[in-house]
Structure formats: C-alpha cells, structure tokens
Design a protein around this motif. Structure first.
Motif: not given
Lengths: 227, 104
Positions: A185, A217-218, A220-221, A226-227, B32, B36-37, B40, B43-44
């Motif tokens: 991230p 990020l989505l 990669f998730g 992870e999603l 979800p 998740y966002l 993460v 940090a971004s």
C-alpha cells in the motif's frame, strides 16, 4: 479519568498545534486582505474546518462565486475526505456520541494522527479520539482568528513552521512502514501519486491519484485472495 | 453579506458531506471490500499526502529542494531511532526552519 484523557489527547495533538496555528494565521491574514473581519475568520474555521478549502474559499468570496461553482469546487477539493471516512469506519465504530464529531473533524492531519495510533491504556477510545480532534480544531480556529487580528505586524518570522505538516505525514509514513509487514500500500501510494503529479500537474493530481491507488489496491487484493 | 454567508454555508455543508457520507451509508454492515480498503488505504493515503506536501518544490533551480529532502530524512531517522512522532516532527521542523535561512 477525564482529566487523564484530556492530558493524553493534548500531548497527541501537539505536533498539529504549531502547523495549524501557522497555516490558520495564513488564512486569517488572507481573509483580512479580502475585506473580511475576525467574525468571518472564526465562523469559517469553525464550520468549514478544511485548510486548503478555506484558502480557496477566500478566492470564492472575493470573486463573489456562484453557489453552484462553490459547491462543485468544494466537492473537488475535499473529495479525498470520502476516502478518509471509509478508512476510518472500523476505527471510529463504537465511539457512540462522539462519532459524528469525529467524522466532522476528520482533516488530513487529524486523519494521519489517528489512523494508526494506539489508545493509551485505560482510556475511553471515543473520548480520547474526541479530544484529539477537538484540540486540533481549536488550534485551527485560534490560528485563523490570530492571523486576522494581528495581520502582518508580527515581530518574528515563523516561516518554515508549515513544514510541521509535511513532518506529520513523513513520521506517520515511517511509523506505518515499521509496523506493517506489507509495504505494497505504501509503495502504491508513492508511485501512483508521483505518476499522477507528472501527468496531471500540481493542481489536479490528487483525485486521479486516489482513484488509481484504490484500483491498484483492489486488483492486488483480488490477486492475493484478500478480497 | 448574505451572499458571503451562503458561500460559506455551501462550503461547510459540502465539506461535511464528504466527511460524513460514507459513515452514514455504511453505519452497521461494512462491505468486505470497504473493510479491506480501510486496512490498506491509510498507508497509501499518508504516502500520497507526503508527496502532496512536496508538490511545490522546484528541483530544477537552487537549492533543488535540499531543505525539504534533508529535513524529511532527519524526520525518518529520528522516527526509526526513537519511535516518537512528537520528537521527530519537532526536530524535523526546527531543522527545516534553520535550513531555509541558511541554504540558498
């Protein structure tokens, strides 16, 4: 108990103090030059409470902008707050009566101060977060009012104090880097923002950067499951 | 006067909207994808804001952003060494204020 909470919250808020008072003063001086007195500075800092937006707001006032222009500009400048709020939903849950104000006062600096901080042991989470937010808000208002009253008659040059803003972000970045095993991230944030800065220029790169960061990020998730 | 009040009110309401809207929509059940966002994004975003603060540096003319970059490295070193944000921010800012008065 409450006194202890206030004490810890105050210590937590000190890094924002110098930056907010200085930047707030910049705003207050600007507003005075546009012909608006101290009541206006106070109300704007109290109700709007968004640094960049208030600087832009001085121009909107001076040019007597239309309400539509004002609304659209405000949304464009502040759309990043949508992302902060989303990121804070888990953090700000179970803060009860403090919840609305915590979102109301979610500025860039308050966000980076609170997004990864630990709640000192034995303190009520909502109350602690509330006081940190309230202290920051007070510094901002104080700065705006002082700047508006004192104007340019200050005896000492405080130029450079505004770097404390950058320092807050750098410290928060470093701390998160040390705490997180996953650096994706952070790297995504830097690379996307730099790329957008080069492509879109310094005035328009924040929103595209956020969209790209979110998309990356989505992706990669999903890839990592992870999603 | 009334127009000025309207402009300020508009700025206040729209700003408030951007800060409160997501929390009002997802009060109880956070999807979800958003949780998740939420994990993460911080940090971004902090990385992004750091770059944002440096956007006005001109690296093509003297002093080539040296005060900023030196101060940032100091903040990082103090943070890694002491793990104390207050200290790293304070010293980083003082170093910057000294540098902009000495480096030209």
């Amino acid at each position: 108990m409450r006194l202890k909470t206030i004490k810890f919250a105050f210590i937590k808020s000190i890094p924002v103090c110098a930056g907010y008072i200085f930047l707030g003063m910049g705003f207050g001086i600007l507003l005075r030059n546009a012909g608006y007195g101290v009541i206006w500075a106070f109300c704007m800092s109290l109700f709007i409470y968004a640094g960049v937006m208030q600087y832009v707001g001085v121009n909107l006032l001076a040019s007597n902008a239309s309400i539509i222009t004002t609304a659209v500009t405000t949304f464009m400048v502040n759309a990043r707050h949508l992302f902060y709020s989303i990121a804070m939903i888990a953090r700000y849950s179970d803060t009860n009566k403090y919840n609305p104000y915590l979102y109301y006062g979610l500025t860039d600096e308050t966000y980076s101060l609170l997004c990864d901080c630990e709640i000192p042991e034995g303190l009520d989470k909502g109350e602690y977060l509330f006081y940190v937010t309230l202290f920051n808000h007070s510094y901002w208002i104080l700065g705006g009012v002082l700047g508006n009253i004192l104007g340019s008659v200050l005896p000492f040059s405080f130029s450079g104090v505004e770097f404390s803003m950058t320092a807050i972000f750098v410290a928060s970045f470093t701390e998160q880097w040390l705490n997180n095993k996953d650096h994706l991230p952070a790297i995504t944030g830097i690379v996307s923002t730099l790329t957008c800065l080069i492509i879109f220029g310094r005035d328009n790169f924040l929103i595209p950067a956020m969209l790209i960061i979110t998309a990356v990020l989505l992706i990669f998730g999903k890839k990592r499951g992870e999603l | 006067m009334i127009k000025s009040i309207l402009i300020i009110a508009t700025m206040s309401i729209v700003t408030m909207f951007t800060r409160l809207f997501p929390s009002l929509v997802f009060k109880k059940n956070v999807p979800p994808v958003l949780s998740y966002l939420g994990n993460v994004l911080p940090a971004s975003i902090v990385a992004m804001l750091t770059v944002y603060c440096l956007k006005d540096i001109d690296i093509t003319t003297s002093p080539f952003g040296a005060p900023e970059f030196i101060s940032i490295i100091c903040v990082m070193i103090i943070q890694i060494w002491k793990r104390n944000s207050l200290m790293s921010i304070l010293f980083g800012t003082i170093i910057y204020m000294v540098l902009i008065r000495t480096i030209t």
